[in-house]
Design an enzyme around this catalytic site. Structure first.
Site, PDB file in Angstrom:
ATOM      1  N   ASP A   1       0.761  -1.131   0.259  1.00 40.73           N
ATOM      2  CA  ASP A   1       0.301   0.335  -0.113  1.00 40.73           C
ATOM      3  C   ASP A   1       0.749   1.731  -0.133  1.00 40.73           C
ATOM      4  O   ASP A   1       1.934   1.074   0.738  1.00 40.73           O
ATOM      5  CB  ASP A   1      -0.896  -0.279   0.690  1.00 40.73           C
ATOM      6  CG  ASP A   1      -2.158   0.784   1.284  1.00 40.73           C
ATOM      7  OD1 ASP A   1      -2.346   1.199   0.225  1.00 40.73           O
ATOM      8  OD2 ASP A   1      -3.046   1.194   2.426  1.00 40.73           O
TER       9      ASP A   1
ATOM     10  N   HIS B   1       3.264   3.911  -9.192  1.00 38.98           N
ATOM     11  CA  HIS B   1       2.953   2.182  -9.356  1.00 38.98           C
ATOM     12  C   HIS B   1       3.991   1.484 -10.120  1.00 38.98           C
ATOM     13  O   HIS B   1       4.726   0.204  -9.197  1.00 38.98           O
ATOM     14  CB  HIS B   1       1.429   1.811 -10.159  1.00 38.98           C
ATOM     15  CG  HIS B   1       0.156   2.379  -9.514  1.00 38.98           C
ATOM     16  ND1 HIS B   1      -0.166   2.503  -8.368  1.00 38.98           N
ATOM     17  CD2 HIS B   1      -0.410   3.116  -9.847  1.00 38.98           C
ATOM     18  CE1 HIS B   1      -0.703   2.080  -8.366  1.00 38.98           C
ATOM     19  NE2 HIS B   1      -1.515   3.166  -9.277  1.00 38.98           N
TER      20      HIS B   1
ATOM     21  N   LEU C   1      11.638 -20.251  -4.768  1.00 33.11           N
ATOM     22  CA  LEU C   1      10.738 -19.699  -3.837  1.00 33.11           C
ATOM     23  C   LEU C   1       9.514 -19.681  -4.693  1.00 33.11           C
ATOM     24  O   LEU C   1       9.333 -19.596  -5.757  1.00 33.11           O
ATOM     25  CB  LEU C   1      11.327 -18.130  -3.443  1.00 33.11           C
ATOM     26  CG  LEU C   1      10.320 -17.130  -3.708  1.00 33.11           C
ATOM     27  CD1 LEU C   1       9.735 -16.956  -1.847  1.00 33.11           C
ATOM     28  CD2 LEU C   1      11.071 -15.517  -3.936  1.00 33.11           C
TER      29      LEU C   1
HETATM   30  C1  V07 Z   1       1.726  -3.668  -9.744  1.00 33.14           C
HETATM   31  C2  V07 Z   1       3.343  -2.675  -8.462  1.00 33.14           C
HETATM   32  C3  V07 Z   1       3.216  -3.120  -6.991  1.00 33.14           C
HETATM   33  C4  V07 Z   1       2.061  -1.993  -6.254  1.00 33.14           C
HETATM   34  C5  V07 Z   1       0.943  -2.568  -6.024  1.00 33.14           C
HETATM   35  C6  V07 Z   1       0.593  -1.906  -7.059  1.00 33.14           C
HETATM   36  C7  V07 Z   1       1.306  -1.693  -8.658  1.00 33.14           C
HETATM   37  C8  V07 Z   1       4.421  -6.455 -10.154  1.00 33.14           C
HETATM   38  C9  V07 Z   1       3.249  -6.845 -10.653  1.00 33.14           C
HETATM   39  C10 V07 Z   1       2.535  -8.393 -11.465  1.00 33.14           C
HETATM   40  C11 V07 Z   1       1.648  -8.908 -11.935  1.00 33.14           C
HETATM   41  C12 V07 Z   1       1.976 -10.359 -12.105  1.00 33.14           C
HETATM   42  C13 V07 Z   1       3.002 -10.915 -12.734  1.00 33.14           C
HETATM   43  C14 V07 Z   1       4.225 -10.179 -12.099  1.00 33.14           C
HETATM   44  C15 V07 Z   1       4.548  -8.560 -11.759  1.00 33.14           C
HETATM   45  C16 V07 Z   1       1.794  -5.741 -10.306  1.00 33.14           C
HETATM   46  C17 V07 Z   1      -0.145  -5.147 -10.745  1.00 33.14           C
HETATM   47  C18 V07 Z   1       0.584  -3.936 -10.106  1.00 33.14           C
HETATM   48  C19 V07 Z   1      -1.267  -5.355 -11.082  1.00 33.14           C
HETATM   49  F1  V07 Z   1       3.120 -11.842 -13.017  1.00 33.14           F
HETATM   50  N1  V07 Z   1       3.970  -5.098  -9.646  1.00 33.14           N
HETATM   51  N2  V07 Z   1       2.402  -5.120 -10.180  1.00 33.14           N
HETATM   52  N3  V07 Z   1       0.453  -6.080 -11.177  1.00 33.14           N
HETATM   53  N4  V07 Z   1       1.780  -2.516  -9.316  1.00 33.14           N
END
Ligand code: V07
Length: 258
Positions: A37, A54, A148
């Site tokens: 968050d 983000h 992991l």
């Molecule tokens: C997202 C970055 C981290 C902070 C929270 C919101 C934004 C990595 C992924 C991700 C998801 C699946 C995957 C590989 C990477 C991600 C979303 C948002 C939707 F297989 N960060 N991140 N996906 N944020």
């Protein structure tokens, strides 16, 4: 509270020695779950658009994945997108949905090398095809990895997950596959998206909010909860190890009492 310079130094430190840091290798939480968050607030504080937060938060995901791997956590679950997040402005949702692809384009090779297995929990039906395609590729390429488990919660909501379980159990009762009397905690858990994962031992939530926000309500029943005021983009390996250290102190205390 650490000053900005100290935090910067920690972030840029090459590696923190775990022994030096006081982490007991024999009592590392098997499963750590994180509510990431504060990305929007991090950006706002800097006069940047939310999407900048983000993207910065995605860098933290890379760092903390490495930290979890180094300390030999078995499962790291990251709450990346909740079922509530669809209510955000369309351009922000669109940006978020492109992050898995962007993340994997640069990280998948290293994840494969590090023997990390990528998984997800959440409803896949509403995800755009390019998001699903990236996830599918990551899952396939890491399917046989034994290190992991990097588990992304995407379009995840805990109540929906439990209602799905109830529907599936009802169907199996109707079909004669399950007897009503057989429905106990173990059976219920076996219908959840986390069926083959241990429950989280430790939940971390950043950015000062003290809520579960519909995240793994069943699975977190006995977990240690650790809250940090730090915004997710500012969260460091050092903070992660601090949470694990505190977890170890708490579980040692319980051990002494029972
Ligand atoms: C997202 C970055 C981290 C902070 C929270 C919101 C934004 C990595 C992924 C991700 C998801 C699946 C995957 C590989 C990477 C991600 C979303 C948002 C939707 F297989 N960060 N991140 N996906 N944020």
């Amino acid at each position: 509270m650490l000053d900005k310079l100290t935090r910067w130094m920690q972030k840029n430190e090459e590696s923190v020695s775990l022994d030096e840091f006081g982490i007991d290798r024999a009592n590392v939480p098997r499963h750590v779950a994180i509510i990431m968050d504060g990305n929007g607030r991090w950006a706002k504080q800097r006069g940047l658009p939310r999407i900048a937060g983000h993207r910065s938060g995605m860098k933290t995901v890379k760092e903390i994945t490495k930290a979890a791997d180094e300390v030999r956590v078995e499962v790291l679950t990251l709450y990346a997108f909740s079922t509530e997040n669809w209510k955000r402005p369309a351009d922000e949702v669109d940006f978020l949905m492109r992050l898995p692809q962007e993340f994997l384009a640069t990280e998948l090779e290293e994840l494969v090398e590090r023997n990390v297995r990528v998984r997800m929990v959440g409803h896949e039906n509403k995800l755009p095809s390019y998001t699903l395609a990236a996830l599918q590729e990551a899952r396939e390429k890491t399917l046989h990895n034994t290190g992991l488990i990097l588990n992304f919660a995407l379009n995840y909501g805990s109540r929906a997950e439990m209602l799905d379980a109830v529907q599936m159990i009802s169907r199996d009762v109707k079909d004669g596959l399950v007897e009503e009397e057989q429905i106990d905690e173990k059976l219920f858990a076996s219908y959840l998206a986390t069926k083959d994962l241990p429950d989280p031992d430790l939940l971390i939530r950043t950015s000062g909010e003290l809520r579960l926000s519909n995240f793994m309500l069943w699975q977190l029943a006995y977990s240690e909860l650790w809250f940090s005021n730090v915004y997710w983009p500012d969260f460091t390996k050092h903070d992660f190890y601090e949470a694990i250290k505190e977890y170890q102190q708490r579980s040692r205390r319980y051990g002494a009492l029972t």
